[in-house]
Design a protein around this motif. Sequence first.
Motif, short mmCIF file in Angstrom:
data_model
loop_
_atom_site.label_atom_id
_atom_site.label_comp_id
_atom_site.label_asym_id
_atom_site.label_seq_id
_atom_site.Cartn_x
_atom_site.Cartn_y
_atom_site.Cartn_z
N ALA A 140 0.60 -1.16 0.16
CA ALA A 140 -0.02 0.08 0.04
C ALA A 140 0.91 1.21 0.02
O ALA A 140 0.36 2.47 -0.22
CB ALA A 140 -1.05 -0.05 1.30
N ALA A 141 2.00 0.98 0.28
CA ALA A 141 2.99 2.45 0.36
C ALA A 141 3.25 3.01 -1.10
O ALA A 141 3.46 2.55 -2.01
CB ALA A 141 4.33 1.87 0.62
N PRO A 142 2.66 4.33 -1.10
CA PRO A 142 2.72 4.91 -2.50
C PRO A 142 4.10 5.49 -2.77
O PRO A 142 4.78 6.05 -2.09
CB PRO A 142 1.80 6.01 -2.45
CG PRO A 142 1.35 6.38 -1.12
CD PRO A 142 1.91 4.88 -0.32
N ASP A 143 4.66 5.27 -3.97
CA ASP A 143 5.64 6.20 -4.51
C ASP A 143 6.94 5.87 -3.48
O ASP A 143 7.39 6.92 -3.05
CB ASP A 143 5.64 7.55 -4.51
CG ASP A 143 4.39 7.77 -5.53
OD1 ASP A 143 4.34 7.15 -6.55
OD2 ASP A 143 3.55 8.77 -5.59
N VAL A 144 7.32 4.65 -3.33
CA VAL A 144 8.58 4.42 -2.38
C VAL A 144 9.36 3.65 -2.98
O VAL A 144 8.85 2.64 -4.12
CB VAL A 144 8.23 3.97 -1.06
CG1 VAL A 144 7.40 4.91 -0.09
CG2 VAL A 144 7.31 2.59 -1.20
N ASP A 145 10.67 3.34 -2.63
CA ASP A 145 11.56 2.44 -3.17
C ASP A 145 11.11 1.21 -2.58
O ASP A 145 11.51 0.96 -1.26
CB ASP A 145 12.89 2.87 -2.91
CG ASP A 145 13.85 1.95 -3.53
OD1 ASP A 145 13.63 0.72 -4.14
OD2 ASP A 145 15.25 2.16 -3.29
#
Length: 52
Positions: free
Chosen positions: A14-19
């Motif tokens: 669910a983490a948006p826009d992460v490496d």
Amino acid sequence: MAAAFTNGALVLAAAPDVDRERFFRQLMTYGGIVVAAVPAVVWLVMVVPGWG
């Protein structure tokens, strides 16, 4: 224990826009620290004073 893996997978998904690789390593590092530190803390709090 399975719930912890499930929660981590859900957070990672669910983490948006992460490496994702870096975030996964951070989760694994946190888990390793918890596994290493919590038994020592519980031993210090419960066994050393004679409560356990």
